[in-house]
Design a protein around this motif. Structure first.
Motif, PDB file in Angstrom:
ATOM      1  N   ASN A  61       0.823  -1.209   0.000  1.00  0.00           N
ATOM      2  CA  ASN A  61       0.000   0.000   0.000  1.00  0.00           C
ATOM      3  C   ASN A  61       0.857   1.258   0.000  1.00  0.00           C
ATOM      4  O   ASN A  61       0.610   2.199  -0.767  1.00  0.00           O
ATOM      5  CB  ASN A  61      -0.926   0.013   1.224  1.00  0.00           C
ATOM      6  N   THR A  64       2.854   1.783  -3.349  1.00  0.00           N
ATOM      7  CA  THR A  64       1.976   2.303  -4.398  1.00  0.00           C
ATOM      8  C   THR A  64       1.654   3.768  -4.146  1.00  0.00           C
ATOM      9  O   THR A  64       1.687   4.600  -5.068  1.00  0.00           O
ATOM     10  CB  THR A  64       0.671   1.483  -4.459  1.00  0.00           C
ATOM     11  N   SER A 120      -6.190   3.168  -3.969  1.00  0.00           N
ATOM     12  CA  SER A 120      -6.835   2.939  -5.264  1.00  0.00           C
ATOM     13  C   SER A 120      -7.312   4.254  -5.868  1.00  0.00           C
ATOM     14  O   SER A 120      -7.237   4.453  -7.083  1.00  0.00           O
ATOM     15  CB  SER A 120      -8.026   1.982  -5.103  1.00  0.00           C
ATOM     16  N   LEU A 123      -4.309   5.945  -7.388  1.00  0.00           N
ATOM     17  CA  LEU A 123      -3.870   5.237  -8.588  1.00  0.00           C
ATOM     18  C   LEU A 123      -4.790   5.512  -9.771  1.00  0.00           C
ATOM     19  O   LEU A 123      -4.322   5.798 -10.884  1.00  0.00           O
ATOM     20  CB  LEU A 123      -3.809   3.733  -8.305  1.00  0.00           C
TER      21      LEU A 123
END
Length: 202
Positions: A61, A64, A120, A123
């Protein structure tokens, strides 16, 4: 690099490492829906993102978030000020977990943790700007837009199966939030994304 991004990374790592060794800290921060519904511990709708299941969960996590947060923090800060990225990230934590909370608000056996929903969001916000950029997925390079399609399909499939104790719903809602928020913040990104899609490069 954005100071807010550095703070998010540092605080999340520190709190997660503390929670690995102190069960009480984990229990106090994790999303346990009845604690929100009955005890009004609304802070759990955000603090669940500060704790992780294990070191691997935390590492991927934060890795990223580090790489894509560096690219996206200036985008949100430019539109919303110095704390723009932080507000976007907190919104990702909240929006990605709300459907899970509402579905399980009376389920005393349900727990959720980890920053995956907000990550997310970051991203997928990035993918709107650079859909054909190469990203590494478990050391396999692929275009970001291809990863987005596979990630979404996999999350939907696994969410329907519901057998691996991973909150795939948060991943999906976080991704959706990242796309919608970014387009609302900067409507020009949508025609940019569509134009970029029409010019694939690998």
């Amino acid at each position: 690099m954005s100071l807010v991004l550095i703070l998010i990374l540092a605080v999340t790592c520190i709190v997660s490492f503390i929670a690995f060794k102190n069960r009480q800290v984990m229990d106090d921060l994790i999303l346990w829906p009845p604690a929100v519904a009955r005890k009004r511990e609304y802070y759990r709708l955000l603090t669940y993102g500060l704790v992780h299941a294990d070191g691997t969960h935390l590492f991927f996590n934060m890795l990223t978030l580090f790489f894509f947060g560096r690219a996206m923090a200036p985008v949100y800060n430019a539109s919303m000020g110095i704390f723009g990225f932080g507000l976007f990230y907190l919104g990702g934590l909240l929006v990605s977990i709300l459907p899970t909370y509402l579905k399980n608000r009376n389920n005393s056996n349900y727990y959720s943790l980890g920053a995956s929903g907000a990550v997310s969001a970051v991203l997928f916000g990035y993918i709107l700007f650079a859909p054909w950029s190469q990203i590494l997925v478990l050391v396999i390079p692929m275009p970001a837009i291809i990863y987005a399609v596979l990630y979404t399909a996999y999350s939907i499939y696994m969410d329907r199966r519901g057998q691996d104790h991973v909150n795939h719903s948060a991943h999906l809602w976080g991704a959706a939030y990242g796309v919608v928020f970014t387009i609302v913040m900067n409507p020009r990104v949508l025609p940019h994304f569509l134009a970029a899609l029409s010019q694939p490069h690998f």
